[in-house]
Design an enzyme around this catalytic site. Structure first.
Site, short mmCIF file in Angstrom:
data_model
loop_
_atom_site.label_atom_id
_atom_site.label_comp_id
_atom_site.label_asym_id
_atom_site.label_seq_id
_atom_site.Cartn_x
_atom_site.Cartn_y
_atom_site.Cartn_z
CD GLU A 155 -3.81 3.17 7.61
OE1 GLU A 155 -4.01 2.69 8.75
OE2 GLU A 155 -2.67 3.47 7.22
CE1 TYR A 183 -3.88 5.36 12.56
CE2 TYR A 183 -5.38 3.88 11.42
CZ TYR A 183 -4.10 4.34 11.67
OH TYR A 183 -3.04 3.79 10.99
CB CYS A 234 12.70 8.78 24.24
SG CYS A 234 11.54 7.66 25.06
N GLY A 270 -11.59 -11.61 9.70
CA GLY A 270 -12.29 -11.31 10.94
C GLY A 270 -12.77 -9.87 11.05
CD GLN A 330 -10.15 -4.50 16.40
OE1 GLN A 330 -10.94 -4.35 15.48
NE2 GLN A 330 -10.55 -4.70 17.63
CB CYS A 349 8.57 2.48 20.00
SG CYS A 349 8.24 3.19 21.62
CG ASP A 377 -2.25 3.42 15.41
OD1 ASP A 377 -1.34 4.08 15.97
OD2 ASP A 377 -2.00 2.56 14.53
CB CYS A 380 14.87 4.36 19.38
SG CYS A 380 13.57 5.60 19.18
CD1 TRP A 402 0.27 0.39 3.40
CD2 TRP A 402 -0.32 -1.73 3.02
NE1 TRP A 402 0.70 -0.35 4.46
CE2 TRP A 402 0.35 -1.66 4.26
CE3 TRP A 402 -0.78 -2.98 2.58
CZ2 TRP A 402 0.57 -2.77 5.06
CZ3 TRP A 402 -0.56 -4.09 3.37
CH2 TRP A 402 0.10 -3.99 4.60
NE ARG A 403 4.67 2.21 4.67
CZ ARG A 403 5.32 1.75 5.73
NH1 ARG A 403 6.43 1.04 5.56
NH2 ARG A 403 4.89 1.99 6.95
CB CYS A 461 15.77 1.98 23.93
SG CYS A 461 14.12 1.87 24.70
#
Length: 360
Positions: free
Chosen positions: A43, A126, A214, A87, A48, A198, A144, A208, A30-31, A205
């Site tokens: 999206e 969202y 942070c 689902g 879920q 994350c 989200d 990151c 989708w990119r 970390c």
């Protein structure tokens, strides 16, 4: 709460985050472009559901329904079949309904106005933010669970993310810090950071790109955030289902109601079992078949069990096979091994059919 942003280096944070994203982002279907319809589909699917699970569904769904018009004109049965196994079917029913509206009222073009897009069925804050920022490069927050987790750690926010007011708070924060120049990259970068660095447990970390920004990392509390109150445990239900066949090997299936859990999907006849009836599972199932469908069936002993877990309940299904001896009802649809493939079944009933076929 905006005091949290007083000494926050917004521009540096944006640059570090977006540069990392451009170098490290995953190659996801989708990119490939900024088609608002395909971004919308992705999206909705990703709600879920894990990325790895979504990829083949997205590819097949957008091949089958490549445009707004194609999905709008498709039969619901066909759309549900394409979604079979993902689902949370209300997602695709809402998508189908909203796409029809876009086709009829907006000339097949997904609206780029926050108020207009919010009116579409199933498009919450969202999804609105994701479509507007990713497809149209409009600086709209897309908050989200991933984004709330990341930002609760970045800014050391200890509000319960299960509460609506906390989500609203994070939307305000993102409105303040989102890149006005590159909102698409910014929002996707936050999502990507939450997905691969994350993470909910054991965040990476040391890898990151925004670690120096942070607060939770500097305080050593990154594994304690975000704060999230626990949901209620799902309620277990004991159920029985029957794969019914006649002397010609035809099977009999039932369509669920148009509203509620698994609406409009197909299933094998089933009922909830009640301990207080003082009847065996087989007796209760036979009684249900007689009362509901006016069927007399020779049920075999218990074949096996299947458990299916929903967010709010658990189905513990006892599975029986049975030959129909007589039937007066027209509530069931007769299918054979070829025609059954056209019908969309929930995962639990797909497993029942596989059990019948001897595949599990």
């Amino acid at each position: 709460m905006m005091k949290k942003l007083e000494n926050f280096a917004i521009q540096d944070f944006q640059n570090d985050l977006i540069n990392w994203y451009r170098n490290e982002k995953r190659d996801l279907p989708w990119r490939k472009n900024q088609d608002p319809y395909k971004i919308w589909v992705s999206e909705v699917m990703l709600q879920q559901t894990r990325v790895d699970t979504v990829i083949p569904y997205f590819n097949e769904f957008t091949t089958k329904f490549p445009t707004i018009q194609a999905l709008a004109n498709a039969d619901e049965e066909e759309v549900l079949k394409a979604w079979e196994g993902l689902g949370y079917y209300s997602r695709v029913r809402n998508l189908h309904s909203a796409v029809k509206e876009v086709n009829e009222c907006y000339g097949g073009i997904v609206p780029n106005d926050p108020n207009e897009i919010s009116k579409l069925k199933g498009v919450g804050p969202y999804t609105k933010g994701a479509i507007l920022s990713i497809a149209y490069n409009i600086p709209e927050p897309a908050v989200d669970g991933n984004v709330m987790r990341v930002m609760s750690r970045i800014l050391s926010i200890w509000d319960d993310i299960a509460k609506v007011k906390t989500r609203n708070l994070f939307e305000e924060i993102i409105r303040e810090i989102i890149s006005r120049e590159y909102p698409s990259d910014f929002n996707q970068a936050l999502m990507e950071l939450g997905a691969i660095i994350c993470t909910p447990t054991s965040p990476s970390c040391l890898l990151c790109p925004v670690r120096e920004h942070c607060a939770a990392f500097h305080e050593g509390v990154q594994t304690e955030l975000p704060v999230k109150s626990k949901k209620k445990k799902p309620v277990p239900l004991q159920m029985a289902a029957a794969v019914l066949y006649d002397e010609n090997g035809q099977l009999y299936i039932h369509k669920r109601p148009p509203t509620g859990l698994l609406a409009n999907l197909w299933e094998f006849p089933n009922c909830e079992l009640k301990q207080e009836l003082n009847k065996t599972h087989t007796e209760q199932l036979a009684l249900f078949l007689k009362e509901e469908y006016d069927i007399e069936a020779a049920l075999q002993p218990l074949i096996g069990t299947i458990q299916h877990i929903f967010s709010h309940r658990i189905w513990n299904l006892s599975i029986y096979f049975g030959e129909i001896k007589s039937m007066e009802s027209e509530k069931l649809v007769q299918v054979d091994e070829e025609t059954i493939k056209q019908y969309a079944f929930p995962v639990s009933h797909q497993k029942i059919y596989k059990m019948y076929k001897g595949e599990i």
